[in-house]
Design an enzyme around this catalytic site. Structure first.
Site, mmCIF file in Angstrom:
data_model
loop_
_atom_site.group_PDB
_atom_site.id
_atom_site.type_symbol
_atom_site.label_atom_id
_atom_site.label_comp_id
_atom_site.label_asym_id
_atom_site.label_seq_id
_atom_site.Cartn_x
_atom_site.Cartn_y
_atom_site.Cartn_z
ATOM 1 N N TYR A 132 -11.591 -19.419 -23.071
ATOM 2 C CA TYR A 132 -10.339 -18.670 -22.802
ATOM 3 C C TYR A 132 -9.878 -18.757 -21.350
ATOM 4 O O TYR A 132 -10.623 -19.132 -20.475
ATOM 5 C CB TYR A 132 -10.378 -17.242 -23.303
ATOM 6 N N GLU A 133 -8.630 -18.386 -21.186
ATOM 7 C CA GLU A 133 -7.917 -18.501 -19.895
ATOM 8 C C GLU A 133 -7.989 -19.943 -19.368
ATOM 9 O O GLU A 133 -7.998 -20.187 -18.162
ATOM 10 C CB GLU A 133 -8.402 -17.450 -18.893
ATOM 11 N N GLY A 134 -8.045 -20.893 -20.313
ATOM 12 C CA GLY A 134 -8.117 -22.315 -19.988
ATOM 13 C C GLY A 134 -9.494 -22.864 -20.282
ATOM 14 O O GLY A 134 -10.495 -22.388 -19.742
ATOM 15 N N ARG A 145 -8.594 -16.860 -13.915
ATOM 16 C CA ARG A 145 -9.772 -17.751 -13.998
ATOM 17 C C ARG A 145 -10.858 -17.348 -13.001
ATOM 18 O O ARG A 145 -12.043 -17.565 -13.250
ATOM 19 C CB ARG A 145 -9.311 -19.202 -13.797
ATOM 20 N N SER A 148 -9.990 -8.030 -17.625
ATOM 21 C CA SER A 148 -9.399 -9.295 -17.166
ATOM 22 C C SER A 148 -8.002 -9.507 -17.745
ATOM 23 O O SER A 148 -7.065 -9.881 -17.029
ATOM 24 C CB SER A 148 -10.323 -10.448 -17.560
#
Ligand code: COS
Length: 379
Positions: free
Chosen positions: A361-363, A242, A88
């Site tokens: 993670y990633e928001g 995401r 990712s």
């Protein structure tokens, strides 16, 4: 509206599933125990094109789409969340170059990342700038045709073995969000230092370190986009990332449920298989329903991206829902398996630890709520 995967996607799904079973399952537990990502596995992920799925063949990528990438993220994460994470974050770095790079930058930096030669990482988060990504402290100062970068990034996944660092730094603090720029830094650059692996609760095999930049010089041609485009570059890459994390959460949950069902069919208590109790059947039915709902949301977001539609909110909803679901499902799977579920020899224990980070993670989930509410214009 067609909810079925195409023949091509079904074929891809099978290839990814077979790869994960053959190459990841035998080493996943050991990688977690030793907190080390296998370089042999990294080489195979590159060799079989899994690190370049949604990128154009013109640059050496696999020429697939985001739905295919999501299928891969799910299949890989069913077996091991850390491998999903490694893919990712590499893809996040590639997306920044793919979306904003010049032709010269794509040939120089994107090609080796997607043709299997090099690995990328993405440095946005700082010790004091996580959800508030605009609060960057790292600075890049232009003098003649070179930028000098100073700053510290934390939780940079893949940084222990990455060749290409996509990183963000302020070029004009007075402009706030519009003062952030994106840069490409190569491994070995003088002043670039990667710290030891940060010890974590889950996805322990992945490489995750602090990265410091001390007077690191890069040519101006290593700036991605225009000065001030950095925030937009990061946000656009994260929108896509995401979807991958939602797929990772779906994979973690499905992998845990598959294990729990197998166990429930074998384990006998009170003279009967656990799976024959209606209470187990109801629980399993509920868990599978929630996984399927999250998978559909993930595929919707991926399809929207592939169709060139605005997918930011779909991606945020998929991640918000799937990450919560994965935490609930993995916890219930441990419960179904009782004491054995809690033991390290069964993979559901690892899946439960790995699932937690999908809410962060990633928001974070709270950032996902901000993105969704923003798209709804509720304020
Ligand atoms: N794609 C492209 N541009 C975007 C965007 C997106 N998804 N989201 C915001 N932007 C642009 C906006 O268009 C706006 O530009 P203009 O001022 O030119 O119109 C600018 O960025 C600021 O947008 P906004 O005001 O919505 O930003 P906020 O400061 O409110 O921040 C959040 C929004 C919180 C959503 C953002 O900071 C964020 O996503 N933070 C989390 C970061 C993250 O995921 N970190 C994890 C890193 S990887 S482990």
């Amino acid at each position: 509206m067609d909810f079925k995967l195409s023949k091509q996607h079904l074929l891809q799904q099978k290839l990814y599933r077979d790869f994960a079973e053959a190459e990841i399952r035998p080493i996943a537990q050991e990688m977690d125990e030793t907190e080390t990502f296998s370089m042999d596995l990294l080489g195979k992920l590159h060799k079989y094109g899994l690190m370049g799925i949604p990128f154009s063949r013109a640059y050496g990528g696999s020429g697939g789409d985001y739905l295919g990438f999501s299928l891969c993220m799910e299949e890989v994460s069913k077996i091991d969340g850390a491998t999903g994470l490694t893919m990712s974050v590499h893809s996040l770095a590639c997306s920044c170059i793919d979306n904003f790079g010049t032709e010269e930058q794509k040939q120089r930096f994107l090609r080796p990342l997607v043709d299997g030669s090099k690995t990328g990482c993405f440095g946005l988060t700082e010790p004091n700038a996580g959800s508030d990504a605009a609060g960057q402290q790292s600075k890049a100062v232009l003098y003649h045709d070179k930028y000098t970068i100073n700053g510290t990034k934390i939780f940079t996944t893949n940084s222990g073995f990455a060749d290409t660092f996509v990183m963000f730094a302020m070029t004009d603090k007075s402009k706030g969000i519009r003062g952030i720029s994106a840069f490409l830094v190569e491994k070995g650059a003088p002043g670039l230092a990667v710290g030891p692996n940060i010890r974590r609760m889950g996805v322990r095999a992945s490489s995750n370190c602090e990265v410091s930049y001390e007077n690191v010089e890069v040519p101006a041609s290593n700036r991605l986009g225009k000065e001030g485009d950095g925030f937009k570059i990061a946000m656009k890459a994260l929108d896509g990332g995401r979807i991958g994390i939602a797929a990772q959460a779906v994979g973690l949950a499905q992998g845990a449920l598959n294990e729990a069902v197998k166990y429930a069919k074998e384990r006998k208590q009170f003279g009967k298989r656990i799976s024959s109790f209606q209470s187990s059947q109801f629980k399993i039915a509920d868990l599978q329903t929630r996984i399927d709902a999250a998978r559909l949301m993930t595929h919707r977001a991926a399809a929207a991206r592939d169709n060139g539609e605005n997918y930011s909110s779909h991606a945020a909803m998929a991640k918000l829902f799937a990450s919560r679901m994965a935490n609930d499902v993995c916890r219930e799977c441990v419960q179904l398996m009782g004491g054995y579920g809690y033991c390290r020899e069964y993979p559901v224990e690892r899946a439960l630890r790995d699932a937690k980070i999908t809410e962060i993670y990633e928001g974070t989930s709270e950032v996902m709520q901000m993105v969704i509410a923003g798209a709804m214009k509720v304020f």
